[in-house]
Enzyme design. Structure first.
Site, PDB file in Angstrom:
ATOM      1  N   ASP A 170      45.860  88.213  42.289  1.00 51.46           N
ATOM      2  CA  ASP A 170      47.085  88.697  42.927  1.00 51.46           C
ATOM      3  C   ASP A 170      48.373  88.291  42.225  1.00 51.46           C
ATOM      4  O   ASP A 170      48.402  87.351  41.425  1.00 51.46           O
ATOM      5  CB  ASP A 170      47.144  88.188  44.372  1.00 51.46           C
ATOM      6  CG  ASP A 170      47.489  86.704  44.443  1.00 51.46           C
ATOM      7  OD1 ASP A 170      46.762  85.889  43.819  1.00 51.46           O
ATOM      8  OD2 ASP A 170      48.482  86.342  45.100  1.00 51.46           O
ATOM      9  N   GLU A 177      33.463  82.999  41.255  1.00 48.73           N
ATOM     10  CA  GLU A 177      34.930  82.919  41.177  1.00 48.73           C
ATOM     11  C   GLU A 177      35.460  84.073  40.338  1.00 48.73           C
ATOM     12  O   GLU A 177      34.793  84.542  39.418  1.00 48.73           O
ATOM     13  CB  GLU A 177      35.354  81.610  40.496  1.00 48.73           C
ATOM     14  CG  GLU A 177      35.593  80.455  41.440  1.00 48.73           C
ATOM     15  CD  GLU A 177      36.916  80.568  42.200  1.00 48.73           C
ATOM     16  OE1 GLU A 177      37.449  81.683  42.331  1.00 48.73           O
ATOM     17  OE2 GLU A 177      37.403  79.527  42.665  1.00 48.73           O
ATOM     18  N   ASP A 178      36.683  84.491  40.646  1.00 46.47           N
ATOM     19  CA  ASP A 178      37.351  85.450  39.779  1.00 46.47           C
ATOM     20  C   ASP A 178      37.916  84.741  38.549  1.00 46.47           C
ATOM     21  O   ASP A 178      37.838  85.234  37.440  1.00 46.47           O
ATOM     22  CB  ASP A 178      38.464  86.202  40.527  1.00 46.47           C
ATOM     23  CG  ASP A 178      39.415  85.262  41.254  1.00 46.47           C
ATOM     24  OD1 ASP A 178      38.982  84.162  41.634  1.00 46.47           O
ATOM     25  OD2 ASP A 178      40.589  85.613  41.437  1.00 46.47           O
ATOM     26  N   ASP A 184      40.909  78.187  36.526  1.00 47.12           N
ATOM     27  CA  ASP A 184      42.184  77.956  35.829  1.00 47.12           C
ATOM     28  C   ASP A 184      42.332  76.460  35.556  1.00 47.12           C
ATOM     29  O   ASP A 184      42.034  75.973  34.464  1.00 47.12           O
ATOM     30  CB  ASP A 184      43.302  78.510  36.719  1.00 47.12           C
ATOM     31  CG  ASP A 184      44.655  78.512  36.041  1.00 47.12           C
ATOM     32  OD1 ASP A 184      44.832  77.760  35.067  1.00 47.12           O
ATOM     33  OD2 ASP A 184      45.547  79.250  36.468  1.00 47.12           O
ATOM     34  N   LYS A 214      39.900  79.979  31.869  1.00 50.81           N
ATOM     35  CA  LYS A 214      40.999  79.636  30.961  1.00 50.81           C
ATOM     36  C   LYS A 214      40.536  78.564  29.984  1.00 50.81           C
ATOM     37  O   LYS A 214      39.856  77.611  30.371  1.00 50.81           O
ATOM     38  CB  LYS A 214      42.220  79.184  31.755  1.00 50.81           C
ATOM     39  CG  LYS A 214      42.901  80.365  32.429  1.00 50.81           C
ATOM     40  CD  LYS A 214      44.378  80.157  32.616  1.00 50.81           C
ATOM     41  CE  LYS A 214      44.993  81.404  33.233  1.00 50.81           C
ATOM     42  NZ  LYS A 214      46.323  81.127  33.797  1.00 50.81           N
ATOM     43  N   PHE A 246      49.268  84.062  32.631  1.00 53.29           N
ATOM     44  CA  PHE A 246      49.161  84.460  34.039  1.00 53.29           C
ATOM     45  C   PHE A 246      48.594  85.877  34.082  1.00 53.29           C
ATOM     46  O   PHE A 246      49.119  86.782  33.432  1.00 53.29           O
ATOM     47  CB  PHE A 246      50.543  84.405  34.704  1.00 53.29           C
ATOM     48  CG  PHE A 246      50.536  84.841  36.135  1.00 53.29           C
ATOM     49  CD1 PHE A 246      49.849  84.123  37.104  1.00 53.29           C
ATOM     50  CD2 PHE A 246      51.210  86.001  36.529  1.00 53.29           C
ATOM     51  CE1 PHE A 246      49.839  84.529  38.435  1.00 53.29           C
ATOM     52  CE2 PHE A 246      51.210  86.418  37.859  1.00 53.29           C
ATOM     53  CZ  PHE A 246      50.519  85.674  38.805  1.00 53.29           C
ATOM     54  N   VAL A 247      47.489  86.045  34.804  1.00 51.35           N
ATOM     55  CA  VAL A 247      46.803  87.346  34.829  1.00 51.35           C
ATOM     56  C   VAL A 247      46.707  87.882  36.250  1.00 51.35           C
ATOM     57  O   VAL A 247      46.611  87.106  37.208  1.00 51.35           O
ATOM     58  CB  VAL A 247      45.391  87.264  34.186  1.00 51.35           C
ATOM     59  CG1 VAL A 247      45.479  87.179  32.684  1.00 51.35           C
ATOM     60  CG2 VAL A 247      44.578  86.096  34.744  1.00 51.35           C
ATOM     61  N   ARG A 291      45.936  93.186  43.879  1.00 54.20           N
ATOM     62  CA  ARG A 291      44.516  92.857  43.718  1.00 54.20           C
ATOM     63  C   ARG A 291      43.700  94.123  43.478  1.00 54.20           C
ATOM     64  O   ARG A 291      42.580  94.072  42.974  1.00 54.20           O
ATOM     65  CB  ARG A 291      43.981  92.159  44.976  1.00 54.20           C
ATOM     66  CG  ARG A 291      44.603  90.789  45.251  1.00 54.20           C
ATOM     67  CD  ARG A 291      43.854  90.109  46.379  1.00 54.20           C
ATOM     68  NE  ARG A 291      44.589  89.010  46.976  1.00 54.20           N
ATOM     69  CZ  ARG A 291      44.532  87.738  46.586  1.00 54.20           C
ATOM     70  NH1 ARG A 291      43.785  87.397  45.565  1.00 54.20           N
ATOM     71  NH2 ARG A 291      45.222  86.809  47.213  1.00 54.20           N
ATOM     72  N   GLY A 348      40.275  85.967  45.879  1.00 54.78           N
ATOM     73  CA  GLY A 348      40.257  86.584  44.548  1.00 54.78           C
ATOM     74  C   GLY A 348      38.937  87.163  44.090  1.00 54.78           C
ATOM     75  O   GLY A 348      38.908  88.151  43.352  1.00 54.78           O
TER      76      GLY A 348
HETATM   77  C1  PRP Z   1      42.754  81.365  42.698  1.00 54.16           C
HETATM   78  C2  PRP Z   1      41.432  81.921  42.195  1.00 54.16           C
HETATM   79  C3  PRP Z   1      40.537  80.713  42.194  1.00 54.16           C
HETATM   80  C4  PRP Z   1      41.487  79.564  41.938  1.00 54.16           C
HETATM   81  C5  PRP Z   1      41.355  79.110  40.523  1.00 54.16           C
HETATM   82  O1  PRP Z   1      42.745  81.327  44.092  1.00 54.16           O
HETATM   83  O2  PRP Z   1      40.948  82.948  43.024  1.00 54.16           O
HETATM   84  O3  PRP Z   1      39.884  80.535  43.434  1.00 54.16           O
HETATM   85  O4  PRP Z   1      42.806  80.059  42.183  1.00 54.16           O
HETATM   86  O5  PRP Z   1      42.315  78.155  40.206  1.00 54.16           O
HETATM   87  P1  PRP Z   1      41.990  76.639  39.842  1.00 54.16           P
HETATM   88  O6  PRP Z   1      40.866  76.625  38.855  1.00 54.16           O
HETATM   89  O7  PRP Z   1      43.297  76.166  39.248  1.00 54.16           O
HETATM   90  O8  PRP Z   1      41.656  75.916  41.105  1.00 54.16           O
HETATM   91  P2  PRP Z   1      44.075  81.185  44.978  1.00 54.16           P
HETATM   92  O9  PRP Z   1      44.189  79.791  45.488  1.00 54.16           O
HETATM   93  O10 PRP Z   1      45.242  81.723  44.230  1.00 54.16           O
HETATM   94  O11 PRP Z   1      43.747  82.102  46.207  1.00 54.16           O
HETATM   95  P3  PRP Z   1      43.279  83.640  46.182  1.00 54.16           P
HETATM   96  O12 PRP Z   1      41.861  83.647  45.695  1.00 54.16           O
HETATM   97  O13 PRP Z   1      43.407  84.044  47.595  1.00 54.16           O
HETATM   98  O14 PRP Z   1      44.189  84.390  45.257  1.00 54.16           O
END
Ligand code: PRP
Length: 187
Positions: A164, A104-105, A108, A136, A157-158, A170, A49
């Site tokens: 993604d 981080e993107d 959550d 969040k 949900f964004v 993305r 992400g």
């Molecule tokens: C997403 C996002 C963060 C993480 C945040 O990754 O990129 O790394 O979730 O969520 P959290 O705070 O609840 O842990 P994901 O596992 O979806 O993989 P991606 O980056 O490949 O989309």
């Protein structure tokens, strides 16, 4: 710019524009440039992400820096975290004695960065900070601060700008949020 997106029956509305993202990144980078003057931090992106945010952020960074990547997975293709974080790719760089900035993107549930914090602290960095484009509000599982935050957002949900929907979209330039959830499952 598209204001509404319909994907598999789910409706998304424009939430944070590419101009807003660009301006906020400049502000975050200015703070990082001031805080890390004379140092050589390693920016550690969390794949997948963060790749777009990291690439835009470091192009506004003016201090010497290096980059590396972790790859984690907590969501799979779902909209809600599985609660299980898996390390899919480890770092190649040496963390010991270095200034580390994890990128981080989105934070959550906070599980991913809590997991990363433990791994990095074991290697005794000189310093460790976190930057996230999105945070969040009201995260129960996070007992340390995210040092640089782009935007605090509600529990929606964004997607877009690295985030993604079942691995797709993305590449959207702006960030969109789910307004109406359809009955279809992501393909
Ligand atoms: C997403 C996002 C963060 C993480 C945040 O990754 O990129 O790394 O979730 O969520 P959290 O705070 O609840 O842990 P994901 O596992 O979806 O993989 P991606 O980056 O490949 O989309």
């Amino acid at each position: 710019m598209t204001e509404l997106l319909r994907i598999n029956g789910d409706m998304f509305e424009l939430f944070i524009t590419e101009e807003q993202i660009r301006e906020r990144i400049k502000e975050l980078a200015a703070r990082i440039n001031a805080d890390y003057a004379g140092r050589v931090p390693i920016f550690i992106g969390v794949l997948n992400g963060s790749f777009i945010f990291l690439s835009d952020l470091i192009r506004e960074v003016t201090v010497d820096c290096e980059i590396d990547f972790f790859k984690l997975s907590s969501y799979g293709d779902a909209k809600i975290s599985s609660g299980q974080v898996t390390l899919l790719k480890d770092l190649n760089c040496q963390v010991f004695g270095r200034d580390i900035i994890v990128v981080e993107d989105i934070v959550d549930s906070g599980l991913s960065i809590a997991f990363i914090k433990k791994i990095i602290e074991k290697e005794n960095p000189k310093s460790l900070k976190f930057v996230s484009l999105l945070l969040k509000k009201g995260i129960p599982k996070l007992d340390f601060p995210v040092d640089y935050i782009g935007f605090e957002i509600p529990q929606d949900f964004v997607i877009g700008y690295g985030l993604d929907y079942a691995q797709k979209v993305r590449n959207l330039k702006s960030i969109y949020r789910l307004t109406v959830q359809g009955t279809a499952k992501p393909e």
